[in-house]
Design a protein around this motif. Structure first.
Motif, PDB file in Angstrom:
ATOM      1  N   GLY A   1      74.784  29.889  39.088  1.00  0.00           N
ATOM      2  CA  GLY A   1      73.574  29.409  39.729  1.00  0.00           C
ATOM      3  C   GLY A   1      72.351  29.616  38.858  1.00  0.00           C
ATOM      4  O   GLY A   1      72.453  29.889  37.649  1.00  0.00           O
ATOM      5  N   ARG A   2      71.184  29.490  39.456  1.00  0.00           N
ATOM      6  CA  ARG A   2      69.920  29.652  38.720  1.00  0.00           C
ATOM      7  C   ARG A   2      69.691  31.128  38.432  1.00  0.00           C
ATOM      8  O   ARG A   2      69.758  31.964  39.330  1.00  0.00           O
ATOM      9  N   GLN A   3      69.410  31.438  37.172  1.00  0.00           N
ATOM     10  CA  GLN A   3      69.266  32.827  36.731  1.00  0.00           C
ATOM     11  C   GLN A   3      68.387  32.871  35.491  1.00  0.00           C
ATOM     12  O   GLN A   3      68.249  31.890  34.764  1.00  0.00           O
ATOM     13  N   VAL A   4      67.776  34.028  35.264  1.00  0.00           N
ATOM     14  CA  VAL A   4      66.963  34.246  34.065  1.00  0.00           C
ATOM     15  C   VAL A   4      67.832  34.987  33.064  1.00  0.00           C
ATOM     16  O   VAL A   4      68.309  36.091  33.334  1.00  0.00           O
ATOM     17  N   LEU A   5      68.041  34.384  31.895  1.00  0.00           N
ATOM     18  CA  LEU A   5      68.950  34.915  30.886  1.00  0.00           C
ATOM     19  C   LEU A   5      68.169  35.368  29.660  1.00  0.00           C
ATOM     20  O   LEU A   5      67.166  34.767  29.290  1.00  0.00           O
ATOM     21  N   THR A   6      68.652  36.406  29.014  1.00  0.00           N
ATOM     22  CA  THR A   6      68.008  36.879  27.795  1.00  0.00           C
ATOM     23  C   THR A   6      68.990  37.726  27.004  1.00  0.00           C
ATOM     24  O   THR A   6      69.858  38.399  27.575  1.00  0.00           O
ATOM     25  N   TRP A   7      68.878  37.653  25.682  1.00  0.00           N
ATOM     26  CA  TRP A   7      69.548  38.598  24.787  1.00  0.00           C
ATOM     27  C   TRP A   7      68.856  38.539  23.435  1.00  0.00           C
ATOM     28  O   TRP A   7      67.915  37.776  23.226  1.00  0.00           O
ATOM     29  N   GLY A   8      69.264  39.391  22.513  1.00  0.00           N
ATOM     30  CA  GLY A   8      68.565  39.518  21.236  1.00  0.00           C
ATOM     31  C   GLY A   8      67.802  40.818  21.176  1.00  0.00           C
ATOM     32  O   GLY A   8      67.773  41.601  22.130  1.00  0.00           O
ATOM     33  N   THR A   9      67.142  41.079  20.041  1.00  0.00           N
ATOM     34  CA  THR A   9      66.504  42.386  19.813  1.00  0.00           C
ATOM     35  C   THR A   9      64.994  42.315  19.645  1.00  0.00           C
ATOM     36  O   THR A   9      64.340  43.352  19.552  1.00  0.00           O
ATOM     37  N   GLY A  10      64.395  41.141  19.594  1.00  0.00           N
ATOM     38  CA  GLY A  10      62.972  41.020  19.302  1.00  0.00           C
ATOM     39  C   GLY A  10      62.087  41.397  20.470  1.00  0.00           C
ATOM     40  O   GLY A  10      62.465  41.269  21.636  1.00  0.00           O
ATOM     41  N   ASP A  11      60.882  41.855  20.142  1.00  0.00           N
ATOM     42  CA  ASP A  11      59.834  42.141  21.123  1.00  0.00           C
ATOM     43  C   ASP A  11      58.859  40.965  21.112  1.00  0.00           C
ATOM     44  O   ASP A  11      58.014  40.847  20.215  1.00  0.00           O
ATOM     45  N   LEU A  12      58.990  40.080  22.104  1.00  0.00           N
ATOM     46  CA  LEU A  12      58.194  38.853  22.195  1.00  0.00           C
ATOM     47  C   LEU A  12      58.368  37.954  20.968  1.00  0.00           C
ATOM     48  O   LEU A  12      57.509  37.141  20.639  1.00  0.00           O
TER      49      LEU A  12
ATOM     50  N   PHE B   1      61.815  35.663  19.330  1.00  0.00           N
ATOM     51  CA  PHE B   1      63.149  35.252  19.755  1.00  0.00           C
ATOM     52  C   PHE B   1      63.827  34.438  18.645  1.00  0.00           C
ATOM     53  O   PHE B   1      63.280  33.444  18.170  1.00  0.00           O
ATOM     54  N   ILE B   2      64.994  34.880  18.247  1.00  0.00           N
ATOM     55  CA  ILE B   2      65.797  34.125  17.280  1.00  0.00           C
ATOM     56  C   ILE B   2      67.063  33.604  17.947  1.00  0.00           C
ATOM     57  O   ILE B   2      67.250  32.388  18.073  1.00  0.00           O
ATOM     58  N   ASN B   3      67.914  34.504  18.401  1.00  0.00           N
ATOM     59  CA  ASN B   3      69.175  34.088  19.020  1.00  0.00           C
ATOM     60  C   ASN B   3      69.085  33.956  20.536  1.00  0.00           C
ATOM     61  O   ASN B   3      70.042  33.514  21.169  1.00  0.00           O
ATOM     62  N   ASP B   4      67.968  34.342  21.108  1.00  0.00           N
ATOM     63  CA  ASP B   4      67.702  34.095  22.522  1.00  0.00           C
ATOM     64  C   ASP B   4      67.199  32.655  22.644  1.00  0.00           C
ATOM     65  O   ASP B   4      66.014  32.380  22.517  1.00  0.00           O
ATOM     66  N   LEU B   5      68.136  31.739  22.880  1.00  0.00           N
ATOM     67  CA  LEU B   5      67.809  30.317  22.973  1.00  0.00           C
ATOM     68  C   LEU B   5      67.858  29.836  24.413  1.00  0.00           C
ATOM     69  O   LEU B   5      68.266  28.705  24.697  1.00  0.00           O
ATOM     70  N   PHE B   6      67.410  30.701  25.307  1.00  0.00           N
ATOM     71  CA  PHE B   6      67.244  30.333  26.698  1.00  0.00           C
ATOM     72  C   PHE B   6      65.793  29.900  26.908  1.00  0.00           C
ATOM     73  O   PHE B   6      64.913  30.249  26.120  1.00  0.00           O
ATOM     74  N   PRO B   7      65.500  29.114  27.937  1.00  0.00           N
ATOM     75  CA  PRO B   7      64.167  28.505  28.061  1.00  0.00           C
ATOM     76  C   PRO B   7      63.057  29.528  28.263  1.00  0.00           C
ATOM     77  O   PRO B   7      63.239  30.559  28.905  1.00  0.00           O
TER      78      PRO B   7
ATOM     79  N   GLU C   1      67.662  41.249  12.936  1.00  0.00           N
ATOM     80  CA  GLU C   1      68.247  40.062  13.554  1.00  0.00           C
ATOM     81  C   GLU C   1      68.037  38.870  12.628  1.00  0.00           C
ATOM     82  O   GLU C   1      66.984  38.743  11.989  1.00  0.00           O
ATOM     83  N   LEU C   2      69.046  38.021  12.539  1.00  0.00           N
ATOM     84  CA  LEU C   2      68.935  36.825  11.722  1.00  0.00           C
ATOM     85  C   LEU C   2      69.642  35.673  12.410  1.00  0.00           C
ATOM     86  O   LEU C   2      70.504  35.870  13.270  1.00  0.00           O
ATOM     87  N   GLY C   3      69.254  34.469  12.025  1.00  0.00           N
ATOM     88  CA  GLY C   3      69.871  33.293  12.613  1.00  0.00           C
ATOM     89  C   GLY C   3      69.681  32.085  11.725  1.00  0.00           C
ATOM     90  O   GLY C   3      68.753  32.027  10.905  1.00  0.00           O
ATOM     91  N   TYR C   4      70.573  31.122  11.872  1.00  0.00           N
ATOM     92  CA  TYR C   4      70.452  29.847  11.179  1.00  0.00           C
ATOM     93  C   TYR C   4      70.457  28.740  12.215  1.00  0.00           C
ATOM     94  O   TYR C   4      71.364  28.648  13.034  1.00  0.00           O
ATOM     95  N   TYR C   5      69.402  27.920  12.201  1.00  0.00           N
ATOM     96  CA  TYR C   5      69.272  26.788  13.103  1.00  0.00           C
ATOM     97  C   TYR C   5      69.688  25.524  12.354  1.00  0.00           C
ATOM     98  O   TYR C   5      68.989  25.098  11.420  1.00  0.00           O
ATOM     99  N   ASP C   6      70.790  24.938  12.746  1.00  0.00           N
ATOM    100  CA  ASP C   6      71.302  23.716  12.137  1.00  0.00           C
ATOM    101  C   ASP C   6      70.773  22.517  12.917  1.00  0.00           C
ATOM    102  O   ASP C   6      71.240  22.225  14.024  1.00  0.00           O
TER     103      ASP C   6
END
Length: 428
Positions: A120-131, A133-139, A281-286
Protein backbone atom coordinates in the motif's frame (compact mmCIF):
# COMPACT_ATOMS: atom_id res chain seq x y z
CA UNK A 1 -13.87 33.96 -1.68
CA UNK A 2 -13.00 35.21 1.83
CA UNK A 3 -16.22 33.74 3.28
CA UNK A 4 -15.50 30.37 1.69
CA UNK A 5 -11.95 30.41 3.04
CA UNK A 6 -13.12 31.24 6.57
CA UNK A 7 -15.70 28.47 6.37
CA UNK A 8 -13.03 25.91 5.41
CA UNK A 9 -10.78 26.99 8.28
CA UNK A 10 -13.72 26.86 10.71
CA UNK A 11 -14.57 23.32 9.62
CA UNK A 12 -10.94 22.28 10.04
CA UNK A 13 -10.88 23.77 13.54
CA UNK A 14 -14.10 21.92 14.38
CA UNK A 15 -12.61 18.61 13.28
CA UNK A 16 -9.51 19.43 15.33
CA UNK A 17 -11.63 20.12 18.41
CA UNK A 18 -13.36 16.78 17.93
CA UNK A 19 -9.98 15.05 17.92
CA UNK A 20 -8.40 17.10 20.73
CA UNK A 21 -11.28 16.75 23.19
CA UNK A 22 -13.75 14.12 21.97
CA UNK A 23 -15.30 13.87 25.44
CA UNK A 24 -16.73 17.34 24.91
CA UNK A 25 -18.57 16.20 21.79
CA UNK A 26 -19.10 12.44 21.86
CA UNK A 27 -21.21 10.46 24.37
CA UNK A 28 -19.09 8.51 26.85
CA UNK A 29 -20.55 5.17 25.66
CA UNK A 30 -19.46 5.90 22.09
CA UNK A 31 -16.00 6.93 23.29
CA UNK A 32 -15.53 3.60 25.08
CA UNK A 33 -16.48 1.69 21.95
CA UNK A 34 -14.22 3.79 19.74
CA UNK A 35 -11.06 3.82 21.83
CA UNK A 36 -11.38 0.62 23.86
CA UNK A 37 -13.70 -1.66 21.91
CA UNK A 38 -12.10 -1.27 18.48
CA UNK A 39 -8.46 -1.07 19.59
CA UNK A 40 -7.61 1.81 17.28
CA UNK A 41 -4.54 3.87 18.21
CA UNK A 42 -4.99 7.47 17.10
CA UNK A 43 -2.37 10.22 17.00
CA UNK A 44 -1.95 13.44 15.11
CA UNK A 45 -1.59 17.19 15.27
CA UNK A 46 -3.02 20.48 14.10
CA UNK A 47 -0.57 23.10 12.89
CA UNK A 48 -0.67 26.62 11.54
CA UNK A 49 2.39 27.63 9.49
CA UNK A 50 3.07 31.05 7.96
CA UNK A 51 6.02 32.30 5.93
CA UNK A 52 7.00 35.34 3.85
CA UNK A 53 9.57 36.08 1.17
CA UNK A 54 12.24 38.47 2.41
CA UNK A 55 12.57 40.26 -0.94
CA UNK A 56 10.30 41.15 -3.82
CA UNK A 57 9.66 38.47 -6.45
CA UNK A 58 7.52 39.65 -9.38
CA UNK A 59 6.75 36.05 -10.36
CA UNK A 60 5.40 34.77 -7.02
CA UNK A 61 3.15 35.80 -4.16
CA UNK A 62 4.63 37.54 -1.12
CA UNK A 63 3.63 34.68 1.21
CA UNK A 64 5.85 31.63 0.75
CA UNK A 65 3.57 29.45 2.89
CA UNK A 66 0.27 30.04 4.67
CA UNK A 67 -1.61 26.94 5.67
CA UNK A 68 -3.47 25.15 8.40
CA UNK A 69 -2.96 21.42 8.62
CA UNK A 70 -4.65 18.59 10.49
CA UNK A 71 -2.88 15.22 10.48
CA UNK A 72 -4.48 11.98 11.70
CA UNK A 73 -2.40 8.86 12.21
CA UNK A 74 -4.39 5.70 13.01
CA UNK A 75 -3.22 2.13 13.45
CA UNK A 76 -4.90 -1.13 14.35
CA UNK A 77 -3.60 -4.63 15.01
CA UNK A 78 -5.60 -7.24 13.16
CA UNK A 79 -5.27 -11.02 13.22
CA UNK A 80 -2.59 -11.25 10.54
CA UNK A 81 -0.92 -7.83 10.57
CA UNK A 82 -1.11 -4.10 11.27
CA UNK A 83 -3.32 -1.74 9.30
CA UNK A 84 -2.10 1.89 9.16
CA UNK A 85 -3.79 5.05 7.89
CA UNK A 86 -2.15 8.46 7.95
CA UNK A 87 -3.43 11.54 6.18
CA UNK A 88 -3.61 15.32 6.26
CA UNK A 89 -6.34 17.88 5.67
CA UNK A 90 -4.84 21.16 4.47
CA UNK A 91 -6.26 24.61 3.89
CA UNK A 92 -3.65 26.35 1.70
CA UNK A 93 -4.08 30.13 1.54
CA UNK A 94 -1.27 30.63 -0.98
CA UNK A 95 -2.89 28.45 -3.63
CA UNK A 96 -6.42 29.35 -2.41
CA UNK A 97 -7.34 25.67 -2.15
CA UNK A 98 -8.09 22.94 0.33
CA UNK A 99 -6.90 19.40 -0.17
CA UNK A 100 -6.60 15.99 1.43
CA UNK A 101 -3.22 14.24 1.40
CA UNK A 102 -3.01 10.48 1.95
CA UNK A 103 0.50 9.81 3.25
CA UNK A 104 0.14 6.21 4.38
CA UNK A 105 -2.49 3.51 3.87
CA UNK A 106 -0.93 0.09 4.12
CA UNK A 107 -1.05 -3.38 5.59
CA UNK A 108 2.10 -4.78 7.23
CA UNK A 109 2.38 -8.49 7.99
CA UNK A 110 4.90 -11.26 8.62
CA UNK A 111 3.69 -14.40 6.81
CA UNK A 112 7.01 -16.18 7.52
CA UNK A 113 9.58 -15.85 10.28
CA UNK A 114 12.13 -14.47 7.81
CA UNK A 115 9.77 -12.33 5.74
CA UNK A 116 7.98 -9.00 6.33
CA UNK A 117 5.52 -7.65 3.78
CA UNK A 118 4.07 -4.15 3.51
CA UNK A 119 1.49 -3.40 0.82
CA UNK A 120 0.00 0.00 0.00
CA UNK A 121 0.93 3.67 0.32
CA UNK A 122 4.05 4.10 2.45
CA UNK A 123 7.00 6.43 2.96
CA UNK A 124 10.22 4.64 1.98
CA UNK A 125 13.83 5.59 2.61
CA UNK A 126 17.31 4.11 2.71
CA UNK A 127 20.90 5.26 2.22
CA UNK A 128 23.34 7.07 4.51
CA UNK A 129 23.15 10.77 3.56
CA UNK A 130 21.89 13.60 5.76
CA UNK A 131 19.50 15.52 3.46
CA UNK A 132 21.55 14.21 0.53
CA UNK A 133 20.33 11.24 -1.47
CA UNK A 134 22.17 8.94 -3.88
CA UNK A 135 20.66 5.47 -3.67
CA UNK A 136 17.45 6.64 -2.02
CA UNK A 137 15.46 6.94 -5.25
CA UNK A 138 12.07 7.20 -3.63
CA UNK A 139 9.99 10.35 -4.29
CA UNK A 140 10.72 13.65 -2.54
CA UNK A 141 8.76 16.89 -2.25
CA UNK A 142 11.34 19.61 -2.98
CA UNK A 143 8.70 22.32 -3.01
CA UNK A 144 7.81 21.57 0.63
CA UNK A 145 11.47 21.51 1.60
CA UNK A 146 12.21 24.96 0.15
CA UNK A 147 9.17 26.82 1.51
CA UNK A 148 9.54 25.85 5.18
CA UNK A 149 7.23 22.90 5.79
CA UNK A 150 8.25 20.38 8.42
CA UNK A 151 11.09 18.07 7.30
CA UNK A 152 8.62 15.15 7.43
CA UNK A 153 7.12 16.39 4.17
CA UNK A 154 10.39 16.19 2.23
CA UNK A 155 9.74 12.44 1.91
CA UNK A 156 6.78 11.84 -0.40
CA UNK A 157 4.78 8.59 -0.28
CA UNK A 158 5.07 5.64 -2.67
CA UNK A 159 2.32 3.22 -3.74
CA UNK A 160 4.36 0.06 -3.43
CA UNK A 161 4.84 -3.50 -2.31
CA UNK A 162 7.85 -3.97 -0.03
CA UNK A 163 9.29 -7.39 0.82
CA UNK A 164 11.95 -7.64 3.55
CA UNK A 165 13.90 -10.93 3.81
CA UNK A 166 16.00 -11.56 6.93
CA UNK A 167 18.55 -14.25 6.06
CA UNK A 168 21.79 -15.49 7.58
CA UNK A 169 23.92 -14.49 4.62
CA UNK A 170 22.40 -10.98 4.32
CA UNK A 171 19.15 -9.05 4.54
CA UNK A 172 17.24 -8.06 1.41
CA UNK A 173 14.66 -5.32 0.81
CA UNK A 174 12.75 -5.52 -2.45
CA UNK A 175 10.35 -2.75 -3.49
CA UNK A 176 8.02 -2.90 -6.49
CA UNK A 177 6.06 0.18 -7.59
CA UNK A 178 3.43 -0.76 -10.22
CA UNK A 179 3.05 2.81 -11.50
CA UNK A 180 5.76 5.49 -11.35
CA UNK A 181 5.82 7.83 -8.34
CA UNK A 182 7.78 10.97 -9.23
CA UNK A 183 9.08 13.71 -6.98
CA UNK A 184 7.36 17.07 -6.58
CA UNK A 185 9.76 19.34 -8.45
CA UNK A 186 10.08 23.11 -8.85
CA UNK A 187 7.70 24.02 -11.69
CA UNK A 188 7.18 27.72 -10.94
CA UNK A 189 3.81 27.47 -9.20
CA UNK A 190 5.24 28.24 -5.73
CA UNK A 191 8.95 28.91 -6.27
CA UNK A 192 10.58 30.97 -9.02
CA UNK A 193 13.44 29.33 -10.94
CA UNK A 194 15.87 29.85 -13.83
CA UNK A 195 14.18 29.17 -17.17
CA UNK A 196 16.77 28.27 -19.81
CA UNK A 197 14.07 28.45 -22.49
CA UNK A 198 13.38 32.10 -21.65
CA UNK A 199 16.88 33.05 -20.53
CA UNK A 200 15.52 34.55 -17.29
CA UNK A 201 13.98 33.73 -13.94
CA UNK A 202 10.37 32.62 -14.18
CA UNK A 203 7.59 31.50 -11.86
CA UNK A 204 3.81 31.64 -12.03
CA UNK A 205 4.14 33.28 -15.44
CA UNK A 206 5.81 30.16 -16.91
CA UNK A 207 4.75 26.97 -15.13
CA UNK A 208 6.30 23.85 -16.62
CA UNK A 209 4.10 20.89 -17.53
CA UNK A 210 5.26 17.30 -17.94
CA UNK A 211 4.27 14.09 -19.68
CA UNK A 212 3.00 11.86 -16.86
CA UNK A 213 4.07 8.25 -16.59
CA UNK A 214 0.84 6.69 -15.33
CA UNK A 215 0.47 3.30 -17.04
CA UNK A 216 0.13 0.49 -14.50
CA UNK A 217 2.71 -2.31 -14.86
CA UNK A 218 4.35 -0.47 -17.78
CA UNK A 219 5.64 2.70 -16.12
CA UNK A 220 6.74 0.70 -13.09
CA UNK A 221 9.78 0.78 -10.80
CA UNK A 222 11.89 -1.82 -9.02
CA UNK A 223 14.36 -1.13 -6.21
CA UNK A 224 16.42 -3.42 -4.01
CA UNK A 225 18.86 -3.22 -1.14
CA UNK A 226 21.12 -5.99 0.17
CA UNK A 227 22.70 -5.16 3.52
CA UNK A 228 24.62 -6.82 6.33
CA UNK A 229 26.39 -5.81 9.54
CA UNK A 230 30.03 -6.90 9.50
CA UNK A 231 32.09 -6.19 12.60
CA UNK A 232 29.91 -3.26 13.61
CA UNK A 233 29.84 -1.73 10.13
CA UNK A 234 26.77 -1.75 7.88
CA UNK A 235 27.56 -2.59 4.26
CA UNK A 236 24.82 -2.23 1.64
CA UNK A 237 24.39 -2.64 -2.10
CA UNK A 238 21.58 -1.05 -4.09
CA UNK A 239 19.86 -1.39 -7.42
CA UNK A 240 17.09 0.54 -9.15
CA UNK A 241 15.29 0.30 -12.48
CA UNK A 242 12.78 2.95 -13.42
CA UNK A 243 13.01 6.63 -14.30
CA UNK A 244 14.63 9.87 -13.20
CA UNK A 245 12.56 11.05 -10.22
CA UNK A 246 12.32 14.57 -11.60
CA UNK A 247 11.61 15.22 -15.31
CA UNK A 248 15.17 15.45 -16.67
CA UNK A 249 14.10 15.33 -20.32
CA UNK A 250 12.54 17.95 -22.58
CA UNK A 251 10.30 17.23 -25.55
CA UNK A 252 11.27 20.04 -27.98
CA UNK A 253 8.07 19.60 -30.01
CA UNK A 254 5.52 19.92 -27.19
CA UNK A 255 7.74 21.99 -24.92
CA UNK A 256 6.88 19.64 -22.04
CA UNK A 257 9.24 17.86 -19.68
CA UNK A 258 9.33 14.08 -19.40
CA UNK A 259 10.86 11.40 -17.17
CA UNK A 260 13.64 9.52 -19.03
CA UNK A 261 14.41 5.89 -18.26
CA UNK A 262 17.13 5.36 -15.70
CA UNK A 263 18.87 2.51 -13.90
CA UNK A 264 21.06 3.01 -10.84
CA UNK A 265 23.64 0.89 -9.03
CA UNK A 266 25.36 1.73 -5.78
CA UNK A 267 26.84 0.82 -2.42
CA UNK A 268 27.27 2.33 1.03
CA UNK A 269 29.23 1.81 4.22
CA UNK A 270 28.44 3.21 7.66
CA UNK A 271 30.50 2.63 10.79
CA UNK A 272 31.65 4.10 14.09
CA UNK A 273 34.91 6.00 13.64
CA UNK A 274 36.90 8.47 15.79
CA UNK A 275 34.16 8.82 18.38
CA UNK A 276 31.44 9.47 15.81
CA UNK A 277 29.66 7.92 12.83
CA UNK A 278 31.23 7.94 9.38
CA UNK A 279 29.60 7.03 6.10
CA UNK A 280 30.56 6.49 2.46
CA UNK A 281 28.10 6.12 -0.40
CA UNK A 282 28.42 5.97 -4.16
CA UNK A 283 26.16 5.38 -7.11
CA UNK A 284 26.04 5.33 -10.89
CA UNK A 285 22.99 6.70 -12.69
CA UNK A 286 22.63 5.13 -16.14
CA UNK A 287 20.51 7.51 -18.23
CA UNK A 288 19.12 4.86 -20.58
CA UNK A 289 17.44 7.33 -22.98
CA UNK A 290 20.79 9.06 -23.55
CA UNK A 291 23.33 6.24 -23.44
CA UNK A 292 25.89 8.18 -25.52
CA UNK A 293 25.45 11.48 -23.71
CA UNK A 294 24.87 13.34 -26.98
CA UNK A 295 21.19 14.22 -26.59
CA UNK A 296 21.00 17.84 -25.36
CA UNK A 297 17.38 17.34 -24.22
CA UNK A 298 18.06 14.41 -21.82
CA UNK A 299 20.26 14.45 -18.71
CA UNK A 300 23.53 12.55 -19.04
CA UNK A 301 24.53 9.55 -16.96
CA UNK A 302 26.34 10.43 -13.72
CA UNK A 303 28.61 9.09 -11.02
CA UNK A 304 27.74 10.30 -7.53
CA UNK A 305 29.82 10.10 -4.35
CA UNK A 306 29.19 11.02 -0.71
CA UNK A 307 31.39 10.98 2.39
CA UNK A 308 30.16 12.13 5.80
CA UNK A 309 31.03 12.27 9.47
CA UNK A 310 28.95 13.18 12.53
CA UNK A 311 29.85 13.23 16.21
CA UNK A 312 29.01 14.86 19.54
CA UNK A 313 31.13 17.98 20.01
CA UNK A 314 29.98 18.54 23.60
CA UNK A 315 27.08 17.40 25.73
CA UNK A 316 23.81 18.00 23.82
CA UNK A 317 25.79 19.55 20.96
CA UNK A 318 26.42 17.59 17.75
CA UNK A 319 28.03 18.48 14.45
CA UNK A 320 28.25 16.87 11.04
CA UNK A 321 29.95 17.46 7.70
CA UNK A 322 29.46 15.87 4.28
CA UNK A 323 31.19 16.07 0.91
CA UNK A 324 29.12 15.28 -2.19
CA UNK A 325 30.17 14.98 -5.85
CA UNK A 326 28.23 14.72 -9.11
CA UNK A 327 30.42 13.72 -12.08
CA UNK A 328 28.80 13.90 -15.50
CA UNK A 329 29.55 10.98 -17.80
CA UNK A 330 30.29 11.49 -21.53
CA UNK A 331 31.01 15.16 -20.91
CA UNK A 332 32.68 15.77 -24.27
CA UNK A 333 29.62 14.43 -26.09
CA UNK A 334 27.43 16.69 -23.94
CA UNK A 335 29.53 19.75 -24.79
CA UNK A 336 29.36 18.95 -28.50
CA UNK A 337 25.58 18.50 -28.31
CA UNK A 338 25.04 22.01 -26.91
CA UNK A 339 27.52 23.68 -29.23
CA UNK A 340 30.32 24.02 -26.68
CA UNK A 341 28.96 27.18 -25.05
CA UNK A 342 27.55 27.46 -21.53
CA UNK A 343 25.82 24.44 -20.05
CA UNK A 344 26.66 22.47 -16.93
CA UNK A 345 30.09 21.76 -15.47
CA UNK A 346 31.55 18.25 -15.60
CA UNK A 347 31.87 18.20 -11.81
CA UNK A 348 29.56 19.63 -9.18
CA UNK A 349 30.99 19.76 -5.67
CA UNK A 350 28.86 20.28 -2.58
CA UNK A 351 29.72 20.46 1.13
CA UNK A 352 27.13 20.38 3.91
CA UNK A 353 27.43 21.38 7.56
CA UNK A 354 25.03 20.57 10.41
CA UNK A 355 25.08 21.89 13.99
CA UNK A 356 22.44 20.92 16.57
CA UNK A 357 22.25 22.24 20.13
CA UNK A 358 19.74 21.04 22.74
CA UNK A 359 18.93 23.29 25.71
CA UNK A 360 16.38 23.61 28.54
CA UNK A 361 16.15 19.88 29.29
CA UNK A 362 16.25 19.22 25.54
CA UNK A 363 12.99 21.10 25.00
CA UNK A 364 14.74 23.81 22.98
CA UNK A 365 16.50 22.71 19.78
CA UNK A 366 18.71 25.10 17.82
CA UNK A 367 19.80 23.75 14.46
CA UNK A 368 21.72 24.99 11.45
CA UNK A 369 22.15 23.17 8.16
CA UNK A 370 24.09 24.56 5.20
CA UNK A 371 24.64 23.44 1.62
CA UNK A 372 27.66 25.16 0.04
CA UNK A 373 28.81 24.48 -3.53
CA UNK A 374 32.34 25.71 -4.37
CA UNK A 375 31.89 24.79 -8.06
CA UNK A 376 28.53 26.57 -8.49
CA UNK A 377 29.47 29.38 -6.10
CA UNK A 378 26.09 29.19 -4.41
CA UNK A 379 24.63 28.12 -1.07
CA UNK A 380 21.44 27.26 0.81
CA UNK A 381 21.25 27.90 4.57
CA UNK A 382 18.59 26.48 6.94
CA UNK A 383 18.73 27.90 10.51
CA UNK A 384 15.85 26.75 12.71
CA UNK A 385 14.60 27.07 16.31
CA UNK A 386 12.15 24.53 17.75
CA UNK A 387 10.71 24.84 21.26
CA UNK A 388 8.60 22.16 22.91
CA UNK A 389 6.35 24.11 25.29
CA UNK A 390 4.90 20.92 26.83
CA UNK A 391 3.84 17.45 25.73
CA UNK A 392 1.22 18.90 23.36
CA UNK A 393 2.32 22.37 22.25
CA UNK A 394 5.39 23.25 20.15
CA UNK A 395 6.49 26.35 18.25
CA UNK A 396 9.06 26.66 15.49
CA UNK A 397 10.73 29.42 13.46
CA UNK A 398 13.28 29.27 10.69
CA UNK A 399 14.81 30.71 7.54
CA UNK A 400 15.42 29.36 4.03
CA UNK A 401 18.29 31.47 2.68
CA UNK A 402 19.37 31.08 -0.96
CA UNK A 403 22.39 32.82 -2.42
CA UNK A 404 24.57 32.54 -5.50
CA UNK A 405 26.85 34.40 -7.86
CA UNK A 406 24.88 33.35 -10.97
CA UNK A 407 21.14 33.10 -11.64
CA UNK A 408 21.35 29.72 -13.37
CA UNK A 409 23.03 27.55 -10.71
CA UNK A 410 21.03 25.11 -8.60
CA UNK A 411 20.68 27.23 -5.45
CA UNK A 412 21.48 30.57 -7.06
CA UNK A 413 18.32 30.44 -9.17
CA UNK A 414 16.19 30.49 -6.00
CA UNK A 415 17.67 33.65 -4.45
CA UNK A 416 14.36 35.54 -4.71
CA UNK A 417 12.69 32.76 -2.71
CA UNK A 418 14.59 33.42 0.54
CA UNK A 419 11.93 33.26 3.25
CA UNK A 420 11.21 33.31 6.97
CA UNK A 421 8.52 31.11 8.54
CA UNK A 422 6.97 30.18 11.86
CA UNK A 423 4.55 27.56 13.11
CA UNK A 424 2.43 26.58 16.09
CA UNK A 425 1.57 22.88 16.57
CA UNK A 426 -0.79 21.04 18.93
CA UNK A 427 -0.17 17.28 19.11
CA UNK A 428 -2.47 14.62 20.50
Amino acid sequence: MMKKRCLKISLLLLVSLLVFDPRAVLPSEFQDNLYDGYGVELYGFTEFRQGWRLQSDPHERAASISEMRLQLDAGKDIDFGVLKLKGDLVEDLVSDSGRAELREFNLAMSPLTFLDVKVGRQVLTWGTGDLLFINDLFPKNWESFFIGRDDEYLKAPSDAVKLSFFLNVANLDLVYVPVFNGSVYIDGSRISYWSAMNGRQAGRDFIFGDHERNRFFQDDELALRIYKNIGGAELAFYGYYGYWKTPEGLDPISGKLFYPKMAAYGASLRSAVHGGIGNLELGYYDSMDDSGGDDPFVRNSEFRFLAGFEREIARNFTGGIQYYLEWMSDYDAYRDSIGGNGGKDEYRHLVTFRLTRLLMNQNLRLSFFAYVSPSDEDAYLRPKVHYKVNDRWAVEAGLDIFMGTDDDTFFGQFDRNTNAYGSVRFSF
